[in-house]
Structure formats: structure tokens, C-alpha cells
Write an enzyme that holds these catalytic residues in place. Structure first.
Site, PDB file in Angstrom:
ATOM      1  N   ARG A  11       6.991   5.204   9.615  1.00  0.00           N
ATOM      2  CA  ARG A  11       6.040   5.676   8.582  1.00  0.00           C
ATOM      3  C   ARG A  11       4.984   4.633   8.220  1.00  0.00           C
ATOM      4  O   ARG A  11       4.375   4.702   7.164  1.00  0.00           O
ATOM      5  CB  ARG A  11       6.756   6.134   7.311  1.00  0.00           C
ATOM      6  CG  ARG A  11       7.734   7.268   7.549  1.00  0.00           C
ATOM      7  CD  ARG A  11       8.102   7.954   6.260  1.00  0.00           C
ATOM      8  NE  ARG A  11       9.006   9.055   6.515  1.00  0.00           N
ATOM      9  CZ  ARG A  11      10.335   8.952   6.462  1.00  0.00           C
ATOM     10  NH1 ARG A  11      10.892   7.801   6.148  1.00  0.00           N
ATOM     11  NH2 ARG A  11      11.079   9.998   6.699  1.00  0.00           N
TER      12      ARG A  11
ATOM     13  N   LYS B 214     -10.260   3.579  11.348  1.00  0.00           N
ATOM     14  CA  LYS B 214     -10.106   4.769  12.202  1.00  0.00           C
ATOM     15  C   LYS B 214      -9.140   4.425  13.334  1.00  0.00           C
ATOM     16  O   LYS B 214      -9.335   3.424  14.038  1.00  0.00           O
ATOM     17  CB  LYS B 214     -11.454   5.188  12.796  1.00  0.00           C
ATOM     18  CG  LYS B 214     -12.324   5.975  11.847  1.00  0.00           C
ATOM     19  CD  LYS B 214     -13.552   6.507  12.568  1.00  0.00           C
ATOM     20  CE  LYS B 214     -14.384   7.375  11.644  1.00  0.00           C
ATOM     21  NZ  LYS B 214     -15.633   7.838  12.292  1.00  0.00           N
TER      22      LYS B 214
ATOM     23  N   GLU C   1     -24.524  -0.993  19.312  1.00  0.00           N
ATOM     24  CA  GLU C   1     -23.975  -0.636  17.989  1.00  0.00           C
ATOM     25  C   GLU C   1     -24.598  -1.501  16.894  1.00  0.00           C
ATOM     26  O   GLU C   1     -24.710  -1.068  15.748  1.00  0.00           O
ATOM     27  CB  GLU C   1     -22.448  -0.780  17.969  1.00  0.00           C
ATOM     28  CG  GLU C   1     -21.686   0.266  18.769  1.00  0.00           C
ATOM     29  CD  GLU C   1     -21.547   1.634  18.066  1.00  0.00           C
ATOM     30  OE1 GLU C   1     -22.077   1.818  16.951  1.00  0.00           O
ATOM     31  OE2 GLU C   1     -20.914   2.532  18.661  1.00  0.00           O
TER      32      GLU C   1
ATOM     33  N   LYS D 237     -21.409  -2.087   7.873  1.00  0.00           N
ATOM     34  CA  LYS D 237     -20.181  -1.290   7.992  1.00  0.00           C
ATOM     35  C   LYS D 237     -19.382  -1.347   6.694  1.00  0.00           C
ATOM     36  O   LYS D 237     -18.848  -0.337   6.220  1.00  0.00           O
ATOM     37  CB  LYS D 237     -19.355  -1.814   9.172  1.00  0.00           C
ATOM     38  CG  LYS D 237     -18.128  -0.994   9.457  1.00  0.00           C
ATOM     39  CD  LYS D 237     -18.309  -0.040  10.605  1.00  0.00           C
ATOM     40  CE  LYS D 237     -17.201   0.990  10.666  1.00  0.00           C
ATOM     41  NZ  LYS D 237     -16.777   1.336  12.003  1.00  0.00           N
TER      42      LYS D 237
ATOM     43  N   GLU E 172     -14.993   9.426   5.726  1.00  0.00           N
ATOM     44  CA  GLU E 172     -16.078  10.162   6.372  1.00  0.00           C
ATOM     45  C   GLU E 172     -16.263  11.567   5.807  1.00  0.00           C
ATOM     46  O   GLU E 172     -16.310  12.554   6.552  1.00  0.00           O
ATOM     47  CB  GLU E 172     -15.877  10.214   7.893  1.00  0.00           C
ATOM     48  CG  GLU E 172     -17.165  10.567   8.615  1.00  0.00           C
ATOM     49  CD  GLU E 172     -17.109  10.344  10.112  1.00  0.00           C
ATOM     50  OE1 GLU E 172     -16.703   9.266  10.539  1.00  0.00           O
ATOM     51  OE2 GLU E 172     -17.485  11.276  10.836  1.00  0.00           O
TER      52      GLU E 172
ATOM     53  N   ARG F 226     -20.423   8.173   5.635  1.00  0.00           N
ATOM     54  CA  ARG F 226     -19.961   7.478   6.851  1.00  0.00           C
ATOM     55  C   ARG F 226     -20.490   8.129   8.126  1.00  0.00           C
ATOM     56  O   ARG F 226     -20.546   7.493   9.182  1.00  0.00           O
ATOM     57  CB  ARG F 226     -18.420   7.387   6.854  1.00  0.00           C
ATOM     58  CG  ARG F 226     -17.886   6.509   7.964  1.00  0.00           C
ATOM     59  CD  ARG F 226     -16.475   6.064   7.740  1.00  0.00           C
ATOM     60  NE  ARG F 226     -15.976   5.333   8.886  1.00  0.00           N
ATOM     61  CZ  ARG F 226     -14.821   4.709   8.947  1.00  0.00           C
ATOM     62  NH1 ARG F 226     -14.027   4.713   7.893  1.00  0.00           N
ATOM     63  NH2 ARG F 226     -14.428   4.077  10.031  1.00  0.00           N
TER      64      ARG F 226
ATOM     65  N   ASN G  66     -22.616   7.579  12.902  1.00  0.00           N
ATOM     66  CA  ASN G  66     -22.659   8.359  14.141  1.00  0.00           C
ATOM     67  C   ASN G  66     -24.086   8.533  14.660  1.00  0.00           C
ATOM     68  O   ASN G  66     -24.332   9.335  15.559  1.00  0.00           O
ATOM     69  CB  ASN G  66     -22.019   9.739  13.931  1.00  0.00           C
ATOM     70  CG  ASN G  66     -20.548   9.607  13.624  1.00  0.00           C
ATOM     71  OD1 ASN G  66     -19.907   8.653  14.053  1.00  0.00           O
ATOM     72  ND2 ASN G  66     -20.012  10.540  12.858  1.00  0.00           N
TER      73      ASN G  66
ATOM     74  N   HIS H 289     -24.827   9.158  18.280  1.00  0.00           N
ATOM     75  CA  HIS H 289     -23.557   9.534  18.920  1.00  0.00           C
ATOM     76  C   HIS H 289     -23.511  11.000  19.372  1.00  0.00           C
ATOM     77  O   HIS H 289     -22.700  11.336  20.227  1.00  0.00           O
ATOM     78  CB  HIS H 289     -22.379   9.249  17.992  1.00  0.00           C
ATOM     79  CG  HIS H 289     -22.035   7.783  17.895  1.00  0.00           C
ATOM     80  ND1 HIS H 289     -22.924   6.829  17.454  1.00  0.00           N
ATOM     81  CD2 HIS H 289     -20.898   7.101  18.200  1.00  0.00           C
ATOM     82  CE1 HIS H 289     -22.347   5.635  17.477  1.00  0.00           C
ATOM     83  NE2 HIS H 289     -21.117   5.773  17.927  1.00  0.00           N
TER      84      HIS H 289
ATOM     85  N   HIS I 112     -22.449  11.106  22.928  1.00  0.00           N
ATOM     86  CA  HIS I 112     -21.137  11.585  23.389  1.00  0.00           C
ATOM     87  C   HIS I 112     -21.281  12.569  24.539  1.00  0.00           C
ATOM     88  O   HIS I 112     -20.458  12.579  25.465  1.00  0.00           O
ATOM     89  CB  HIS I 112     -20.368  12.242  22.234  1.00  0.00           C
ATOM     90  CG  HIS I 112     -19.609  11.246  21.399  1.00  0.00           C
ATOM     91  ND1 HIS I 112     -19.127  11.541  20.154  1.00  0.00           N
ATOM     92  CD2 HIS I 112     -19.249   9.966  21.646  1.00  0.00           C
ATOM     93  CE1 HIS I 112     -18.508  10.469  19.662  1.00  0.00           C
ATOM     94  NE2 HIS I 112     -18.573   9.508  20.547  1.00  0.00           N
TER      95      HIS I 112
ATOM     96  N   HIS J 165     -19.729   3.462  26.388  1.00  0.00           N
ATOM     97  CA  HIS J 165     -20.009   4.075  25.085  1.00  0.00           C
ATOM     98  C   HIS J 165     -21.305   3.517  24.451  1.00  0.00           C
ATOM     99  O   HIS J 165     -22.171   4.277  24.026  1.00  0.00           O
ATOM    100  CB  HIS J 165     -18.820   3.837  24.153  1.00  0.00           C
ATOM    101  CG  HIS J 165     -19.035   4.353  22.768  1.00  0.00           C
ATOM    102  ND1 HIS J 165     -19.032   5.703  22.464  1.00  0.00           N
ATOM    103  CD2 HIS J 165     -19.295   3.701  21.598  1.00  0.00           C
ATOM    104  CE1 HIS J 165     -19.262   5.852  21.169  1.00  0.00           C
ATOM    105  NE2 HIS J 165     -19.435   4.657  20.624  1.00  0.00           N
TER     106      HIS J 165
HETATM  107  N1  GLY Z   1     -17.481   4.080  14.483  1.00  0.00           N
HETATM  108  C1  GLY Z   1     -17.893   4.896  13.411  1.00  0.00           C
HETATM  109  C2  GLY Z   1     -17.038   4.752  12.205  1.00  0.00           C
HETATM  110  O1  GLY Z   1     -16.265   3.811  12.090  1.00  0.00           O
HETATM  111  O2  GLY Z   1     -17.128   5.580  11.348  1.00  0.00           O
END
Ligand code: GLY
Length: 332
Positions: free
Chosen positions: A113, A135, A177, A211, A221, A225, A229, A232, A236, A246
Site C-alpha cells: 500500500r 506522476k 521540455e 514545474k 491535473e 497542470r 502538455n 504534446h 504524441h 518523446h
Molecule cells: N509531464 C507533464 C506533467 O508532469 O504533468
């Protein structure tokens, strides 16, 4: 230097310091069982350096590439911890790029957990972006990041010395990035790239501040957030169809989603970094892949657009407009 990500009980430090890998034991609690996860593309010495500083390290090397973000590899990590008698007091350390971070962060979140997770990103892309913000994910049924949780690491160590062994193409992909961070939220950072005068540590630090600010305002998000993207959506689609990295796909995806005046400034920046500014592929396939990835609301897909460096706008695009965006950078 240290950047603190303020998220209440889940707050943590990001240490950005050349050479910090070699004294990780002073910065992390490694006086316990530690699953050190790395991949076959990362120089072995990095995981070995960390393992040598742990009281009881178990090193697992997963195959290089996105294919490791899968249930079988996740299961392998969890079974390894069970076999080695890991308890809730033990921890996982990721040493590698975004794949290793996403996968081992999820393993740490699930085992018993949830046990402590430290991230030591060794690629510029993961140092600038994916190692921060909690994430974690694997891919399922061909859909990237479709199984995962938000769970913040206990600490992140960024050692820019690791960039010395990173191939130039991967460095360029990482810079994409950082250019992204400048375009959406730090005009001065973008100007450094325009001047061609980029110190990687300063660029990383400024990207981390962007960030931090975004994640602190919207950890899960639900709104802001999404600006991370930027580039992206089209990116993508390109990533699914081509073999490009990427970061290279993000670079391509940013080009159509800028105002024309910004685009004129962005293209030479990307070219100077060694990033692609167009790609040979089937635009229809890219478009189909992009749609597969995105949920349309009222037939429209919302993308992040930059009209001025350092600012952003969310705009809904019709399928026709999106198809035109793809056509700007994908040439058959
Ligand atoms: N890589 C995008 C984020 O961390 O939301």
C-alpha cells in the site's frame, strides 16, 4: 541548490547539485532495504554508485524503452520485493530516465500500500520534467500512461554530471521540455535559448521552478497542470507513428501550437539544438493516432497555445484545424 515542492504532507526537496549521486547516502535514508531500479541503457556505474551507499541494496535492471512500462515488468519488481522480504519501512530508488521513474514510482506506490520512493533521474528530459510532480504509470493496451497513480517521491536528486554520458540526441530531446517550460511560463528562459547561451544547470533550475509552480497549484491535473502538455497533443500522435524520441516529438508538436510570430522564433531555436522541425510520415496516420489518444469534448480537442513566450492560452480545436496543425510539421 534545492527546490522545495510544497504540497502539504507530500512536500519534498529536489536537490540539483553536480556530483550529488556520489553522496546520495547523506541526502536520502538508505539505511534499509533499497530496491534500486535502473534500465539496460543507463550506465551501470550510476546504479552501482547508489547501491554501494545502501545498507542492503537489491538492483534490478529492466529492459530499455517504453516496453518496460508494462504489467509484467511491474509485477517483476513487486515479486522481487516480496522475495527479498521488503517491508513497509523499505524503499525504492529509480536511477534512470522517465521510463524507470514512472515504473518504479508505481511499484513503490503499490507495494504494501505504498513505500518510500526516491527518484534519481539521469536524462535531461526526466531531470527537467517527469521526475517532478508525482506522476507514475505504466501503459496498457497501447495507451501510454493509462494505469498509474499520483504519488509524490520523498526526494529527487538531480546530478547534472550524469549528462556527460548522455548521447547528444537525448540531450537535445531533453532541451525540448526546457524550451517548453520557457514558452509557457518563463520568457527569460526562452530568451536564453534564442541567444544561444544556455548553461544546462541554470536551464534545469528555471524549468524546475516552472514545474514547481504548476504542480503546487494543480497537483492532480484538474486544470492548470494541463499547460505542461504544450506540444504534446500533436507530439504524441507523431510519437506513436515514428521512431522519434518523446522530446523530439514535443519539439515538433510545439511548432503548430504557437502564434506565427512565436513560431518564427521557435524554429531556429529548435534547429540550433539539433531538434527536428518537420518529419516525414503519413499525416493521416499521425492524426488517427492523435485522436486515439485524446477525448474530444463537443467534437473539439483543447490544446495549449502560446501567443507570446511566457504565457499560454487553452483553445478548442475542430478536427479540421487539428488536421491542419499536423500537416504543418508532418510531411508525407
Ligand atoms: N509531464 C507533464 C506533467 O508532469 O504533468
Amino acid at each position: 541548490m534545492t527546490v522545495r515542492i510544497e504540497l502539504g504532507e507530500s512536500s519534498y526537496d529536489v536537490v540539483l547539485e553536480p556530483g550529488c549521486l556520489s553522496h546520495a547516502e547523506e541526502l536520502l535514508d538508505l539505511d534499509r532495504k533499497v530496491l534500486v531500479v535502473t534500465d539496460a541503457g543507463v550506465p551501470e556505474e550510476y546504479a552501482e554508485t547508489v547501491a554501494a551507499q545502501c545498507k542492503n541494496a537489491v538492483v534490478v535492471t529492466v529492459p530499455e524503452g517504453e516496453g518496460s512500462k508494462s504489467f509484467p515488468v511491474l509485477e517483476k519488481l513487486l515479486v522481487k520485493m516480496l522475495e527479498e522480504g521488503f517491508t513497509r519501512r523499505d524503499c525504492v530508488v529509480a536511477v534512470g530516465g522517465g521510463v524507470v521513474g514512472d515504473l518504479s514510482g508505481l511499484a513503490a506506490a503499490l507495494y504494501m500500500r505504498g513505500i518510500d520512493f526516491y527518484n534519481i533521474p539521469t536524462t535531461l528530459l526526466s531531470q527537467a520534467d517527469s521526475s517532478i510532480g508525482g506522476k507514475t504509470a505504466i501503459d496498457l493496451a497501447g495507451i501510454k500512461n493509462s494505469v498509474g497513480v499520483f504519488r509524490q517521491p520523498k526526494k529527487v536528486l538531480i546530478d547534472p554530471e550524469t549528462l556527460k554520458t548522455l548521447p547528444a540526441r537525448q540531450i537535445a530531446a531533453g532541451y525540448a521540455e526546457i524550451v517548453k517550460a520557457g514558452l509557457i511560463a518563463d520568457a527569460a528562459l526562452f530568451s536564453l535559448f534564442e541567444a544561444g547561451d544556455v548553461d544546462p544547470v541554470e536551464a534545469l533550475y528555471r524549468a524546475l521552478l516552472v514545474k514547481k509552480s504548476v504542480v503546487e497549484q494543480d497537483e492532480r491535473e484538474s486544470g492548470l497542470r494541463r499547460i505542461l502538455n504544450f506540444g504534446h497533443t500533436v507530439g504524441h500522435g507523431i510519437e506513436s507513428v515514428t521512431g522519434l524520441y518523446h522530446g523530439e516529438c514535443v519539439a515538433l508538436g510545439m511548432i503548430p501550437t504557437c502564434a506565427p510570430a512565436v513560431r518564427e522564433r521557435l524554429i531556429p531555436v529548435l534547429a540550433r539544438l539539433g531538434l527536428p522541425t518537420s518529419v516525414k510520415a503519413d499525416p493521416d496516420k499521425v492524426y488517427a493516432a492523435l485522436l486515439h489518444d485524446k477525448k474530444a469534448a463537443d467534437g473539439k480537442i483543447t490544446v495549449v497555445r502560446v501567443n507570446e513566450p511566457g504565457s499560454f492560452e487553452l483553445i478548442p480545436l475542430s478536427p479540421e484545424e487539428l488536421r491542419d496543425y499536423v500537416g504543418m510539421v508532418v510531411k508525407s
